[in-house]
Scaffold this motif. Structure first.
Motif, PDB file in Angstrom:
ATOM      1  N   LEU A 228       9.821 -11.063  -3.029  1.00  0.00           N
ATOM      2  CA  LEU A 228       9.518 -11.242  -2.118  1.00  0.00           C
ATOM      3  C   LEU A 228       9.633 -12.657  -0.908  1.00  0.00           C
ATOM      4  O   LEU A 228      10.451 -13.192   0.001  1.00  0.00           O
ATOM      5  N   THR A 229       8.977 -13.854  -1.711  1.00  0.00           N
ATOM      6  CA  THR A 229       8.567 -14.982  -1.077  1.00  0.00           C
ATOM      7  C   THR A 229       9.405 -15.533  -1.507  1.00  0.00           C
ATOM      8  O   THR A 229      10.318 -16.910  -0.580  1.00  0.00           O
ATOM      9  N   LEU A 230      10.464 -15.371  -2.581  1.00  0.00           N
ATOM     10  CA  LEU A 230      11.787 -16.045  -2.661  1.00  0.00           C
ATOM     11  C   LEU A 230      13.147 -15.103  -1.484  1.00  0.00           C
ATOM     12  O   LEU A 230      14.177 -16.032  -1.128  1.00  0.00           O
ATOM     13  N   VAL A 231      12.864 -14.416  -1.611  1.00  0.00           N
ATOM     14  CA  VAL A 231      14.216 -13.647  -1.023  1.00  0.00           C
ATOM     15  C   VAL A 231      14.036 -13.294  -0.019  1.00  0.00           C
ATOM     16  O   VAL A 231      15.550 -14.223   0.851  1.00  0.00           O
ATOM     17  N   LEU A 232      13.471 -13.500   0.872  1.00  0.00           N
ATOM     18  CA  LEU A 232      13.618 -13.209   1.907  1.00  0.00           C
ATOM     19  C   LEU A 232      13.520 -14.470   2.924  1.00  0.00           C
ATOM     20  O   LEU A 232      14.897 -15.008   3.866  1.00  0.00           O
ATOM     21  N   PRO A 233      12.452 -14.841   2.665  1.00  0.00           N
ATOM     22  CA  PRO A 233      13.056 -16.682   3.521  1.00  0.00           C
ATOM     23  C   PRO A 233      14.193 -17.770   2.661  1.00  0.00           C
ATOM     24  O   PRO A 233      14.808 -18.617   3.321  1.00  0.00           O
ATOM     25  N   GLY A 234      14.090 -17.442   1.191  1.00  0.00           N
ATOM     26  CA  GLY A 234      15.663 -17.903   0.590  1.00  0.00           C
ATOM     27  C   GLY A 234      16.588 -17.761   1.774  1.00  0.00           C
ATOM     28  O   GLY A 234      18.010 -18.770   1.711  1.00  0.00           O
ATOM     29  N   ALA A 235      16.974 -16.305   1.777  1.00  0.00           N
ATOM     30  CA  ALA A 235      18.125 -15.999   2.347  1.00  0.00           C
ATOM     31  C   ALA A 235      18.532 -16.448   3.589  1.00  0.00           C
ATOM     32  O   ALA A 235      19.527 -16.928   3.947  1.00  0.00           O
ATOM     33  N   LEU A 236      17.915 -17.174   4.636  1.00  0.00           N
ATOM     34  CA  LEU A 236      16.683 -17.326   6.268  1.00  0.00           C
ATOM     35  C   LEU A 236      17.809 -19.149   5.736  1.00  0.00           C
ATOM     36  O   LEU A 236      17.819 -19.921   6.819  1.00  0.00           O
TER      37      LEU A 236
END
Lengths: 444, 136
Positions: free
Chosen positions: A158-166
């Protein structure tokens, strides 16, 4: 003082709107996404990832004695105004810190929080009072002790995917906006430089190096034919339809199975959810229909048999004459089988939030037509024809939103099954010699 | 637009029809520049773009940006550019896809505004597409 204009006339001689203002709006939008991603990522890192990493790498090991157990109750007010309770198990332990006895409630990971009090209480049964268990405490805050360590992969994801996508979307958009800042559309479209970043889809398109905007024919020359030089790849719309229906049937029925299992568990537990049971009836009907349609199309595709087309030369040129071999496998009788050479225009455009593609055949030349085609297992129907690409024909053209495509199209009808269409794309290069003055394309 | 500059463009072929791989020479004169119009840069380009039902695609074949003041009007009067055309895409008048070639001159003025002048020409001799049903 003149106000800035955002839009200008599309063509002709004109003053244009301000490129700087358009770039500013685009850059501001992507910068806000980037900042949101960085903030969100920072919060998750500082609140979840860093504490977990410290717990696994910096906490000091010790032995602790279990003194008591309990559950932490938290009152959660939902945005709708409703109030729910959550429960988290915790253990009171005594342990040594630098030779000094310390007592504290252990802190568990957030994954142990549950909305069911019984589940929280049951999870405490493994901690027996008076037993000695391994523990780890924070050297900078000795009252912070944990009895279990490990990595919460779900939280890391969750930490990597959501902010990473943004961050990825906002950062690439901001880079694109800065690359376009104050530049004309011609300057942005100059090949090389930042074109790959400004228009990634356009730069990724495979073009013949000597013929800009003409697709390569690499995929058309890597498969030798049985009788002629090249076997053409197939681009059958029916295959894609079959694949789409198959995926829909699998996904829909997977959801249906989950609903049925839930309904079954309810019934076994003595509960009857009438709404769920009522929903199951139309869901099952759609799922059954999807399986039937998929099975029927699969049988049709198998019964019709494979279609192969070979051609004597590649790439094709206007004015060139080529031999074409049509081979139709399968068994049984085909009422009719015909092959034609077609030129199709394809335009992709946005309508609101939708992206649509319109196709239009603008030229068609029948190459052959056969009736009452008898096929026996083990042998295939074969026919050989000759075709000439008109000397004044348009070459193949493919860009991000527009295309002009050539293809050999095979259509057939059977006594039992629906008509079928199979498409074999071709690549036509521009004429090698200078083009003759415009003449009307000969009627097929 | 009373204060818009006016461009008079001359192609080396009066019929503005070129073969693929042929050289192309574009000369032009600019009139009506106001005294307060300070030219910051000039861009010359030869490009193709699509028209029709789809979103516009654009391919730049030749591009130059001039920022040296001694090469900008009013200090210079011999304005123009030349190139050799590529092998494709050819000009095409389709039903829902059209490909147009043009030469563009874009003037950037102090203050951030710019003025673009576009002049079409033909590359190749592809006849217009027709619907197969009409046979016209």
């Amino acid at each position: 003082m003149k106000l800035q204009r955002f839009f200008g006339k599309k063509r002709g001689h004109r003053r244009t709107g301000s490129q700087a203002w358009a770039s500013f709006g685009d850059a501001a939008f992507h910068a806000s996404l980037l900042v949101a991603g960085l903030l969100f990522g920072g919060l998750l890192l500082s609140g979840v990832a860093v504490p977990e990493w410290r717990m696994n790498h910096q906490f000091q090991p010790t032995d602790a004695v279990v003194l008591g157990t309990g559950v932490v109750r938290r009152r959660v007010t939902e945005p709708t105004g409703s109030v729910t309770m959550t429960w988290q198990p915790t253990v009171r332990v005594r342990y040594q810190v630098d030779g000094r006895a310390t007592e504290a409630w252990s802190r568990s990971s957030r994954s142990t929080i549950t909305a069911d009090r019984r589940t929280a209480v049951d999870s405490l049964t493994r901690w027996r009072l008076g037993t000695q268990v391994p523990a780890w405490y924070d050297p900078t805050a000795p009252g912070h002790v944990v009895l279990e360590r490990g990595v919460n992969w779900w939280m890391w994801l969750l930490t990597l995917v959501l902010p990473g996508a943004l961050v990825a979307f906002g950062g690439s958009g901001l880079l694109r906006s800065l690359g376009r800042w104050g530049k004309s559309e011609e300057r942005c479209a100059v090949p090389g430089g930042l074109t790959w970043a400004l228009k990634p889809l356009a730069s990724a398109r495979r073009q013949d190096p000597a013929h800009p905007a003409v697709p390569t024919c690499d995929d058309h020359v890597n498969s030798p034919g049985t009788f002629l030089a090249f076997r053409l790849p197939i681009d059958s719309p029916e295959s894609w339809t079959l694949l789409g229906i198959g995926m829909f049937a699998v996904l829909w029925n997977a959801v249906l199975v989950v609903l049925i299992v839930n309904a079954g568990i309810d019934l076994l537990g003595g509960r009857t959810d009438l709404l769920l049971l009522g929903l199951l009836v139309p869901f099952a009907a759609v799922g059954g229909a999807a399986i039937m349609v998929f099975t029927r199309r699969l049988i049709v595709a198998s019964a019709i048999g494979t279609t192969q087309v070979e051609i004597s030369g590649q790439p094709l040129r206007p004015g060139g004459t080529y031999d074409v071999l049509l081979a139709q496998g399968g068994a049984g009788t085909l009422e009719s089988l015909e092959m034609s050479l077609e030129l199709e225009e394809q335009a992709t455009f946005r309508l609101g939030t939708d992206t649509r593609t319109e196709r239009l055949v603008v030229w068609r030349q029948p190459l052959g037509s056969w009736h009452a085609v008898e096929r026996t297992p083990g042998t295939r129907f074969e026919a050989r024809v000759t075709t000439t690409i008109p000397a004044a024909a348009m070459h193949s053209f493919a860009t991000e939103h527009n295309a002009v495509r050539w293809a050999l199209v095979v259509r057939g009808t059977t006594p039992r099954w629906p008509p079928f269409t199979r498409v074999f794309p071709l690549v036509v290069f521009p004429a090698a010699s200078p083009v003759a003055p415009a003449t009307i394309l000969p009627a097929p | 637009m009373a204060d818009a500059p006016r461009f008079v463009v001359h192609f080396d072929r009066p019929d503005r029809t070129y073969d693929p791989l042929a050289p192309i020479v574009v000369r032009y004169e600019v009139h009506g520049l106001a005294a307060h119009d300070t030219i910051r840069a000039v861009e010359h380009s030869i490009l193709w773009y699509t028209e029709g039902k789809g979103e516009e695609d654009l391919g730049v074949h030749f591009f130059e940006r001039i920022i040296e003041q001694e090469r900008l009007p009013p200090r210079t009067t011999g304005l123009g550019f030349e190139s050799v055309l590529p092998a494709s895409p050819l000009s095409y008048e389709g039903m829902i896809v059209k490909i147009r070639w043009c030469a563009r001159v874009r003037y950037f003025f102090a203050g951030g505004r710019d003025f673009v002048s576009e002049h079409e020409f033909l590359m190749g001799g592809i006849p217009p597409a027709r619907m197969p049903e009409t046979g016209a």
